[in-house]
Design a protein around this motif. Sequence first.
Motif, PDB file in Angstrom:
ATOM      1  N   ALA A 100       0.828  -1.204   0.000  1.00 26.91           N
ATOM      2  CA  ALA A 100       0.000   0.000   0.000  1.00 26.91           C
ATOM      3  C   ALA A 100       0.866   1.259   0.000  1.00 26.91           C
ATOM      4  O   ALA A 100       0.546   2.247  -0.677  1.00 26.91           O
ATOM      5  N   GLY A 104       0.408   3.636  -2.993  1.00 26.12           N
ATOM      6  CA  GLY A 104      -0.169   4.898  -2.541  1.00 26.12           C
ATOM      7  C   GLY A 104       0.864   6.010  -2.463  1.00 26.12           C
ATOM      8  O   GLY A 104       0.558   7.168  -2.771  1.00 26.12           O
ATOM      9  N   GLY A 108       0.514   9.416  -4.435  1.00 22.61           N
ATOM     10  CA  GLY A 108       0.487  10.648  -3.659  1.00 22.61           C
ATOM     11  C   GLY A 108       1.615  11.596  -4.024  1.00 22.61           C
ATOM     12  O   GLY A 108       1.422  12.820  -4.067  1.00 22.61           O
ATOM     13  N   THR A 126      -8.804   8.099  -5.394  1.00 21.71           N
ATOM     14  CA  THR A 126      -8.732   7.809  -3.958  1.00 21.71           C
ATOM     15  C   THR A 126     -10.072   8.083  -3.279  1.00 21.71           C
ATOM     16  O   THR A 126     -10.438   7.382  -2.332  1.00 21.71           O
ATOM     17  N   THR A 161      -4.366   1.701   0.218  1.00 26.91           N
ATOM     18  CA  THR A 161      -3.646   2.510  -0.768  1.00 26.91           C
ATOM     19  C   THR A 161      -4.089   3.963  -0.743  1.00 26.91           C
ATOM     20  O   THR A 161      -3.265   4.887  -0.766  1.00 26.91           O
ATOM     21  N   ALA A 162      -5.396   4.198  -0.693  1.00 25.93           N
ATOM     22  CA  ALA A 162      -5.905   5.577  -0.720  1.00 25.93           C
ATOM     23  C   ALA A 162      -5.452   6.407   0.488  1.00 25.93           C
ATOM     24  O   ALA A 162      -5.024   7.560   0.312  1.00 25.93           O
ATOM     25  N   PHE A 164      -2.730   6.131   2.224  1.00 22.68           N
ATOM     26  CA  PHE A 164      -1.306   6.450   2.038  1.00 22.68           C
ATOM     27  C   PHE A 164      -1.126   7.518   0.963  1.00 22.68           C
ATOM     28  O   PHE A 164      -0.262   8.401   1.096  1.00 22.68           O
ATOM     29  N   ALA A 165      -1.911   7.445  -0.103  1.00 16.13           N
ATOM     30  CA  ALA A 165      -1.815   8.461  -1.145  1.00 16.13           C
ATOM     31  C   ALA A 165      -2.135   9.839  -0.583  1.00 16.13           C
ATOM     32  O   ALA A 165      -1.472  10.836  -0.913  1.00 16.13           O
ATOM     33  N   ARG A 166      -3.140   9.927   0.269  1.00 17.94           N
ATOM     34  CA  ARG A 166      -3.515  11.205   0.878  1.00 17.94           C
ATOM     35  C   ARG A 166      -2.398  11.752   1.771  1.00 17.94           C
ATOM     36  O   ARG A 166      -2.071  12.943   1.727  1.00 17.94           O
ATOM     37  N   ARG A 169       0.688  12.773  -0.349  1.00 14.52           N
ATOM     38  CA  ARG A 169       0.383  13.999  -1.105  1.00 14.52           C
ATOM     39  C   ARG A 169       0.493  15.221  -0.202  1.00 14.52           C
ATOM     40  O   ARG A 169       1.090  16.244  -0.582  1.00 14.52           O
TER      41      ARG A 169
END
Length: 288
Positions: A100, A104, A108, A126, A161-162, A164-166, A169
């Motif tokens: 993830a 992610g 991000g 996301t 994953t989402a 971690f992307a946030r 970012r």
Amino acid sequence: MSAAAVKLPRSPGRRAALLFFRTPSGVVGLLLVLLVVGCALLAAFISPYDPVRYLPADRMQGPSLSHLLGTDLYGRDLLSRIIYGSRISLSVSVLSVSLALALGGLLGALAGYYLGWVDTLIMRLTDILLAFPAILLAIALLAFLGGGFWNLTLAIAVAFTAPFARVVRAAVLRSRDTMFVEASLSLGATDRRLLWRHVLPNSLGPVLVEVTLRLAYAILGEAALSFLGLGTQPPAPAWGQMIADGRPFLETNAWISVAPGLAIMLTVLGFNLLGDALRDALDPRLGR
């Protein structure tokens, strides 16, 4: 003034370490995590019995000197199964969180650095993932893929994953407009070099905290999905499956479910305390 009297400023790493070890809850969390990791690594040496060996003559025994936590319906030693179960829980959590973080983190970093349509596209993706509760998304994926260790790991990784992307970012957005990044850009540094050598290394603090907290969530998710029969399949000693096995005997032999439940609680508590202490130690606004 002599050189010995000059007080040199502490490096960020040393300051963070001092703040961490001054936090009692952080030290407790670290010790709990090290205990679980030690059990997972040394399971073959410290486990008193084979965790999958059936011993019908010893079935449903209470805690005793020969079986410190008792035995289950099939006579298997609960302490041995809990020790080996730490391997499954930690393996699933570490692998899923690593996957993830890789996916992610990449999404991000691209969204936070390039902004524009790249940021809009990735953030809307996301948003779609975050619209589903993580456990329900994992259940849906496992219903499609089937149970098992690797499918369970993949399902939890997709669910995380989402978030971690946030986090990545937001961390990249804080670093991309700093003076040292602008100076490197003016000297001709490429986007790839800026991301890997300057932006991402200065974004590790919040990402590291998120990793420790997601490890705790992954252990809970693995236990919940194993409890539902969607995780690692019997006779593997998964903690969630052990709780499910003892559910019919809660009124008479509650320790069959209580023992693995306590193992899950202490492990998750350890990671949560560790993450909270790391968050405080890595916060540059704390000048203690």
